[in-house]
Design a protein around this motif. Sequence first.
Motif, short mmCIF file in Angstrom:
data_model
loop_
_atom_site.label_atom_id
_atom_site.label_comp_id
_atom_site.label_asym_id
_atom_site.label_seq_id
_atom_site.Cartn_x
_atom_site.Cartn_y
_atom_site.Cartn_z
N ALA A 143 5.98 6.00 7.06
CA ALA A 143 7.46 6.06 7.24
C ALA A 143 7.23 4.29 6.74
O ALA A 143 9.07 4.27 6.35
CB ALA A 143 7.03 5.88 8.85
N PHE A 171 6.56 3.02 4.37
CA PHE A 171 7.84 3.71 2.77
C PHE A 171 8.10 4.19 2.76
O PHE A 171 8.90 4.70 1.25
CB PHE A 171 6.42 3.62 1.72
CG PHE A 171 5.42 2.69 2.05
CD1 PHE A 171 5.68 0.95 0.91
CD2 PHE A 171 4.14 2.29 2.74
CE1 PHE A 171 4.34 0.48 0.91
CE2 PHE A 171 3.17 1.48 2.94
CZ PHE A 171 3.23 0.45 1.74
N GLY A 172 9.08 4.51 3.80
CA GLY A 172 10.23 5.59 3.50
C GLY A 172 10.16 6.92 3.27
O GLY A 172 10.50 8.06 2.57
N ARG A 173 8.35 7.42 4.02
CA ARG A 173 8.08 8.77 3.78
C ARG A 173 7.31 9.21 4.90
O ARG A 173 6.60 9.05 4.85
CB ARG A 173 6.56 8.50 2.46
CG ARG A 173 7.78 8.41 1.31
CD ARG A 173 6.37 8.13 -0.20
NE ARG A 173 5.46 9.65 0.33
CZ ARG A 173 4.84 10.57 0.93
NH1 ARG A 173 3.84 9.76 1.66
NH2 ARG A 173 4.67 11.43 0.47
N PRO A 174 8.25 9.08 5.94
CA PRO A 174 7.66 9.90 7.26
C PRO A 174 7.05 11.36 7.43
O PRO A 174 7.61 12.00 6.46
CB PRO A 174 8.89 9.60 8.64
CG PRO A 174 10.21 9.42 7.46
CD PRO A 174 9.51 8.89 6.12
N THR A 209 1.72 8.15 -1.09
CA THR A 209 2.36 7.04 -1.20
C THR A 209 0.51 5.74 -2.05
O THR A 209 1.37 5.14 -2.84
CB THR A 209 2.25 5.95 0.17
OG1 THR A 209 3.11 6.86 0.96
CG2 THR A 209 2.92 4.91 0.36
N ALA A 258 6.66 -3.68 1.69
CA ALA A 258 7.06 -3.03 3.42
C ALA A 258 7.30 -3.47 4.56
O ALA A 258 6.49 -5.03 4.45
CB ALA A 258 5.92 -2.29 4.03
#
Length: 192
Positions: free
Chosen positions: A58, A60-63, A106, A116
């Motif tokens: 989340a 890093f924009g990757r939930p 990630t 982050a």
Amino acid sequence: MDEKAMLKLYLQRERDALLWKTEGLSERELRMPRTRTGSNLLGILKHVATVDVGYFGALFGRPLPEPLPWGQDDAEDNADMWATADPSAAWVRDFAVRAWAHSDVTIDTMPLDTTAVVPWWGSEKRNTTLRTLMVHMTSETARHAGHMDILRELADGSAGKNQENLNLPPFDDDRWAGYTQMLRQVAESFPQ
């Protein structure tokens, strides 16, 4: 070995320890609270996997693409620290593996200096990097691996660092009993 590979190696060793500590016990034993605060093996595994995918997903924009109701702001207190009756222990173990695989994308694809923001860390340190989060998460995972060491020993007497290296003296049960009795005598020589 480069820095990222070393950081990932240490993180993965601790993840593997968590999984190992949950092998070979019944659903009941894995869920059994063994401390005043309810610490249990399956709950700790669920917690660490949830935190891991939060930091490396989340932030890093990757939930993680699956719902984590126990990790929502409106979830019951400590909902991530125990497993309900619905998911099996195998499901929780598989969740941890899925979460860590998601996190590893990630780790594998972003440079260590990728930034982050961790809102709950406070204004003075909330701006951080993947490198710092890898160190933080390794520390977090190792801390909980230590908890699981004790819980597993309380559950069935199993102890040790990992399957290949227990990192304990090769005592038999009688020697451990004598050692423990000696420690008890030393402790009891002090007033309460």
